[in-house]
Write a protein that holds these residues in place. Sequence first.
Motif, PDB file in Angstrom:
ATOM      1  N   ARG A 168       2.091  -9.199  12.371  1.00  0.00           N
ATOM      2  CA  ARG A 168       2.703  -8.343  13.388  1.00  0.00           C
ATOM      3  C   ARG A 168       2.856  -6.914  12.878  1.00  0.00           C
ATOM      4  O   ARG A 168       2.651  -5.951  13.618  1.00  0.00           O
ATOM      5  CB  ARG A 168       4.050  -8.911  13.800  1.00  0.00           C
ATOM      6  CG  ARG A 168       3.949 -10.252  14.501  1.00  0.00           C
ATOM      7  CD  ARG A 168       5.298 -10.724  14.980  1.00  0.00           C
ATOM      8  NE  ARG A 168       5.217 -12.080  15.533  1.00  0.00           N
ATOM      9  CZ  ARG A 168       6.024 -12.552  16.456  1.00  0.00           C
ATOM     10  NH1 ARG A 168       6.983 -11.784  16.944  1.00  0.00           N
ATOM     11  NH2 ARG A 168       5.895 -13.780  16.892  1.00  0.00           N
ATOM     12  N   ILE A 169       3.236  -6.784  11.622  1.00  0.00           N
ATOM     13  CA  ILE A 169       3.361  -5.447  11.036  1.00  0.00           C
ATOM     14  C   ILE A 169       1.999  -4.767  11.000  1.00  0.00           C
ATOM     15  O   ILE A 169       1.867  -3.575  11.311  1.00  0.00           O
ATOM     16  CB  ILE A 169       3.981  -5.533   9.632  1.00  0.00           C
ATOM     17  CG1 ILE A 169       5.431  -6.012   9.724  1.00  0.00           C
ATOM     18  CG2 ILE A 169       3.907  -4.183   8.925  1.00  0.00           C
ATOM     19  CD1 ILE A 169       6.091  -6.273   8.387  1.00  0.00           C
ATOM     20  N   GLU A 170       0.970  -5.519  10.653  1.00  0.00           N
ATOM     21  CA  GLU A 170      -0.373  -4.943  10.612  1.00  0.00           C
ATOM     22  C   GLU A 170      -0.823  -4.478  11.996  1.00  0.00           C
ATOM     23  O   GLU A 170      -1.511  -3.462  12.127  1.00  0.00           O
ATOM     24  CB  GLU A 170      -1.359  -5.959  10.037  1.00  0.00           C
ATOM     25  CG  GLU A 170      -1.204  -6.168   8.541  1.00  0.00           C
ATOM     26  CD  GLU A 170      -2.201  -7.161   7.990  1.00  0.00           C
ATOM     27  OE1 GLU A 170      -2.808  -7.913   8.791  1.00  0.00           O
ATOM     28  OE2 GLU A 170      -2.377  -7.197   6.764  1.00  0.00           O
ATOM     29  N   LEU A 171      -0.446  -5.229  13.020  1.00  0.00           N
ATOM     30  CA  LEU A 171      -0.761  -4.800  14.379  1.00  0.00           C
ATOM     31  C   LEU A 171      -0.102  -3.468  14.712  1.00  0.00           C
ATOM     32  O   LEU A 171      -0.718  -2.580  15.305  1.00  0.00           O
ATOM     33  CB  LEU A 171      -0.306  -5.861  15.386  1.00  0.00           C
ATOM     34  CG  LEU A 171      -1.280  -6.982  15.722  1.00  0.00           C
ATOM     35  CD1 LEU A 171      -0.586  -8.037  16.573  1.00  0.00           C
ATOM     36  CD2 LEU A 171      -2.494  -6.439  16.441  1.00  0.00           C
ATOM     37  N   ILE A 172       1.165  -3.338  14.328  1.00  0.00           N
ATOM     38  CA  ILE A 172       1.888  -2.087  14.575  1.00  0.00           C
ATOM     39  C   ILE A 172       1.215  -0.934  13.843  1.00  0.00           C
ATOM     40  O   ILE A 172       0.992   0.153  14.407  1.00  0.00           O
ATOM     41  CB  ILE A 172       3.359  -2.214  14.134  1.00  0.00           C
ATOM     42  CG1 ILE A 172       4.103  -3.198  15.043  1.00  0.00           C
ATOM     43  CG2 ILE A 172       4.057  -0.852  14.142  1.00  0.00           C
ATOM     44  CD1 ILE A 172       5.506  -3.525  14.583  1.00  0.00           C
ATOM     45  N   ARG A 179      -2.091   3.842  13.557  1.00  0.00           N
ATOM     46  CA  ARG A 179      -3.182   4.532  12.864  1.00  0.00           C
ATOM     47  C   ARG A 179      -4.225   5.042  13.863  1.00  0.00           C
ATOM     48  O   ARG A 179      -4.777   6.134  13.716  1.00  0.00           O
ATOM     49  CB  ARG A 179      -3.838   3.573  11.866  1.00  0.00           C
ATOM     50  CG  ARG A 179      -4.830   4.250  10.920  1.00  0.00           C
ATOM     51  CD  ARG A 179      -5.559   3.213  10.086  1.00  0.00           C
ATOM     52  NE  ARG A 179      -4.701   2.519   9.159  1.00  0.00           N
ATOM     53  CZ  ARG A 179      -4.374   2.960   7.946  1.00  0.00           C
ATOM     54  NH1 ARG A 179      -4.832   4.146   7.552  1.00  0.00           N
ATOM     55  NH2 ARG A 179      -3.611   2.251   7.141  1.00  0.00           N
ATOM     56  N   SER A 180      -4.495   4.230  14.897  1.00  0.00           N
ATOM     57  CA  SER A 180      -5.520   4.607  15.882  1.00  0.00           C
ATOM     58  C   SER A 180      -5.102   5.824  16.702  1.00  0.00           C
ATOM     59  O   SER A 180      -5.955   6.455  17.333  1.00  0.00           O
ATOM     60  CB  SER A 180      -5.805   3.419  16.800  1.00  0.00           C
ATOM     61  OG  SER A 180      -4.699   3.147  17.644  1.00  0.00           O
ATOM     62  N   ARG A 181      -3.806   6.141  16.710  1.00  0.00           N
ATOM     63  CA  ARG A 181      -3.338   7.310  17.465  1.00  0.00           C
ATOM     64  C   ARG A 181      -3.344   8.589  16.633  1.00  0.00           C
ATOM     65  O   ARG A 181      -3.055   9.668  17.149  1.00  0.00           O
ATOM     66  CB  ARG A 181      -1.935   7.042  18.020  1.00  0.00           C
ATOM     67  CG  ARG A 181      -1.892   5.938  19.074  1.00  0.00           C
ATOM     68  CD  ARG A 181      -0.552   5.871  19.774  1.00  0.00           C
ATOM     69  NE  ARG A 181       0.508   5.419  18.881  1.00  0.00           N
ATOM     70  CZ  ARG A 181       0.832   4.141  18.677  1.00  0.00           C
ATOM     71  NH1 ARG A 181       0.150   3.186  19.290  1.00  0.00           N
ATOM     72  NH2 ARG A 181       1.824   3.818  17.876  1.00  0.00           N
ATOM     73  N   GLN A 182      -3.648   8.471  15.353  1.00  0.00           N
ATOM     74  CA  GLN A 182      -3.738   9.648  14.494  1.00  0.00           C
ATOM     75  C   GLN A 182      -5.116  10.285  14.627  1.00  0.00           C
ATOM     76  O   GLN A 182      -6.106   9.619  14.914  1.00  0.00           O
ATOM     77  CB  GLN A 182      -3.515   9.246  13.028  1.00  0.00           C
ATOM     78  CG  GLN A 182      -2.196   8.557  12.745  1.00  0.00           C
ATOM     79  CD  GLN A 182      -1.008   9.490  12.886  1.00  0.00           C
ATOM     80  OE1 GLN A 182      -1.064  10.650  12.483  1.00  0.00           O
ATOM     81  NE2 GLN A 182       0.072   8.970  13.463  1.00  0.00           N
ATOM     82  N   GLN A 183      -5.196  11.598  14.419  1.00  0.00           N
ATOM     83  CA  GLN A 183      -6.502  12.239  14.352  1.00  0.00           C
ATOM     84  C   GLN A 183      -7.244  11.718  13.134  1.00  0.00           C
ATOM     85  O   GLN A 183      -6.647  11.500  12.077  1.00  0.00           O
ATOM     86  CB  GLN A 183      -6.355  13.755  14.256  1.00  0.00           C
ATOM     87  CG  GLN A 183      -6.017  14.440  15.558  1.00  0.00           C
ATOM     88  CD  GLN A 183      -6.330  15.925  15.514  1.00  0.00           C
ATOM     89  OE1 GLN A 183      -6.696  16.474  14.483  1.00  0.00           O
ATOM     90  NE2 GLN A 183      -6.190  16.579  16.650  1.00  0.00           N
ATOM     91  N   PHE A 184      -8.552  11.511  13.273  1.00  0.00           N
ATOM     92  CA  PHE A 184      -9.280  10.957  12.137  1.00  0.00           C
ATOM     93  C   PHE A 184      -9.395  11.981  11.015  1.00  0.00           C
ATOM     94  O   PHE A 184      -9.472  13.177  11.242  1.00  0.00           O
ATOM     95  CB  PHE A 184     -10.643  10.420  12.575  1.00  0.00           C
ATOM     96  CG  PHE A 184     -11.724  11.445  12.807  1.00  0.00           C
ATOM     97  CD1 PHE A 184     -12.531  11.872  11.770  1.00  0.00           C
ATOM     98  CD2 PHE A 184     -11.968  11.943  14.083  1.00  0.00           C
ATOM     99  CE1 PHE A 184     -13.548  12.789  11.974  1.00  0.00           C
ATOM    100  CE2 PHE A 184     -12.986  12.857  14.313  1.00  0.00           C
ATOM    101  CZ  PHE A 184     -13.779  13.281  13.247  1.00  0.00           C
ATOM    102  N   THR A 185      -9.347  11.478   9.795  1.00  0.00           N
ATOM    103  CA  THR A 185      -9.391  12.326   8.604  1.00  0.00           C
ATOM    104  C   THR A 185     -10.685  12.161   7.823  1.00  0.00           C
ATOM    105  O   THR A 185     -11.072  13.047   7.069  1.00  0.00           O
ATOM    106  CB  THR A 185      -8.220  11.991   7.664  1.00  0.00           C
ATOM    107  OG1 THR A 185      -8.333  10.621   7.226  1.00  0.00           O
ATOM    108  CG2 THR A 185      -6.882  12.185   8.367  1.00  0.00           C
ATOM    109  N   HIS A 186     -11.334  10.999   7.969  1.00  0.00           N
ATOM    110  CA  HIS A 186     -12.551  10.699   7.225  1.00  0.00           C
ATOM    111  C   HIS A 186     -13.547   9.987   8.143  1.00  0.00           C
ATOM    112  O   HIS A 186     -13.168   9.446   9.179  1.00  0.00           O
ATOM    113  CB  HIS A 186     -12.246   9.814   6.015  1.00  0.00           C
ATOM    114  CG  HIS A 186     -11.458  10.491   4.941  1.00  0.00           C
ATOM    115  ND1 HIS A 186     -10.105  10.774   5.084  1.00  0.00           N
ATOM    116  CD2 HIS A 186     -11.809  10.944   3.702  1.00  0.00           C
ATOM    117  CE1 HIS A 186      -9.668  11.377   3.986  1.00  0.00           C
ATOM    118  NE2 HIS A 186     -10.678  11.483   3.138  1.00  0.00           N
ATOM    119  N   PHE A 187     -14.788   9.974   7.730  1.00  0.00           N
ATOM    120  CA  PHE A 187     -15.805   9.269   8.497  1.00  0.00           C
ATOM    121  C   PHE A 187     -16.930   8.832   7.561  1.00  0.00           C
ATOM    122  O   PHE A 187     -17.196   9.473   6.540  1.00  0.00           O
ATOM    123  CB  PHE A 187     -16.344  10.132   9.631  1.00  0.00           C
ATOM    124  CG  PHE A 187     -16.877  11.485   9.212  1.00  0.00           C
ATOM    125  CD1 PHE A 187     -18.228  11.697   9.058  1.00  0.00           C
ATOM    126  CD2 PHE A 187     -16.006  12.546   8.977  1.00  0.00           C
ATOM    127  CE1 PHE A 187     -18.728  12.936   8.674  1.00  0.00           C
ATOM    128  CE2 PHE A 187     -16.479  13.786   8.591  1.00  0.00           C
ATOM    129  CZ  PHE A 187     -17.852  13.985   8.440  1.00  0.00           C
TER     130      PHE A 187
END
Length: 350
Positions: A124-128, A133-141
């Motif tokens: 459940r914590i990992e889901l949160i 994390r998905s709502r943050q701007q990406f930093t790497h690719f």
Amino acid sequence: MDVMSPQLMWIGTRCYRVNQVSEQQRYQEYEQQDENKPYVEEDLFEEDDRELEYDIQIGEGGKFQTSFHVPSIFFAMIIGAKGATRRRMELETKTQIIVPKQGSEGDILVKGTFRRAVTSCRQRIELIVLGARSRQQFTHFLSIPLNSDQIKQNYKKFRVKVLTELPSAFNLDDSLFQKVDKLHLTLCTMSLMDNDDRSRAAQLLQDCREMIIGPILANFGSVEIRLRGLEYMNDDPRAVDVLYASVESEALQQIADQVMEYFVENGLLQKKYDRVKLHVTLINSLFRDNAEGDGGDDRRGSRVTFDATEILREFGHYDFGLQKVTEIHLSQRYSTACDGFYEATGLVKL
């Protein structure tokens, strides 16, 4: 929320439906629960595939426990308003969650009487964390530098032709074009929030060399790509945000798809598509008047669409050439290395 098309979130090989409930509503529901008879969500699986992946130990008092790294920026999401999120998870899984104080570093610790309860709480914590994390701007690719002389020269010719032969059709500015030294093929983007995240992502990429890339290379011998043809990201060619070159390579498609799955399984990516869309950005409306102007960086400036009708008509089947793929980089956004490409946080040789 559209009940016919709910938001989905992947954790490892499992897909979860995300219920759009506000934190205040969750807190009110929590307060109304009978603490002597806590609600426990029905377990639809007799065995938990991920339980064996977790390092769960027996601590003091014979309780099971697991500790794991979470970037400190996500601590507040785990705790929730007035601690409601943490209390709800503790109540429902009959565990104890210990979160380091805000502003400090350290691992999340979950304790419980039952191994299965500890596993459930950690999931459940990992889901949160994955949702936050998905709502943050990406930093790497993950990227493949396109540095062959053939592709670079053909791209330069394409840019000159577009700017000089069709000047009256769409009023494009040179700043919208990708820099030659930063031409790249993007496999996936991710948000890495601290040094542990970056080290882990670099190690996962190294793991992919042996587990994924090696076996595929054994079948294909090498990976060669061809850049040919133009596509755009939206429906109307008269109002385009991004124009990109199509990539042809069955071997690379297999590598990209399996690497993406591996990063999803390890919690650094949220799965959005079944397959990776192989593409090379050539023109991006976000590059306009952006001094950085590199690979989709939108640190400043706003989108102003452009008319790509004439470009697609004249150069829709343009052949940029071939290149043998020799490296995959974990590239850092908003960076420039000494060779003009992005700084690499990690890389693997093919």
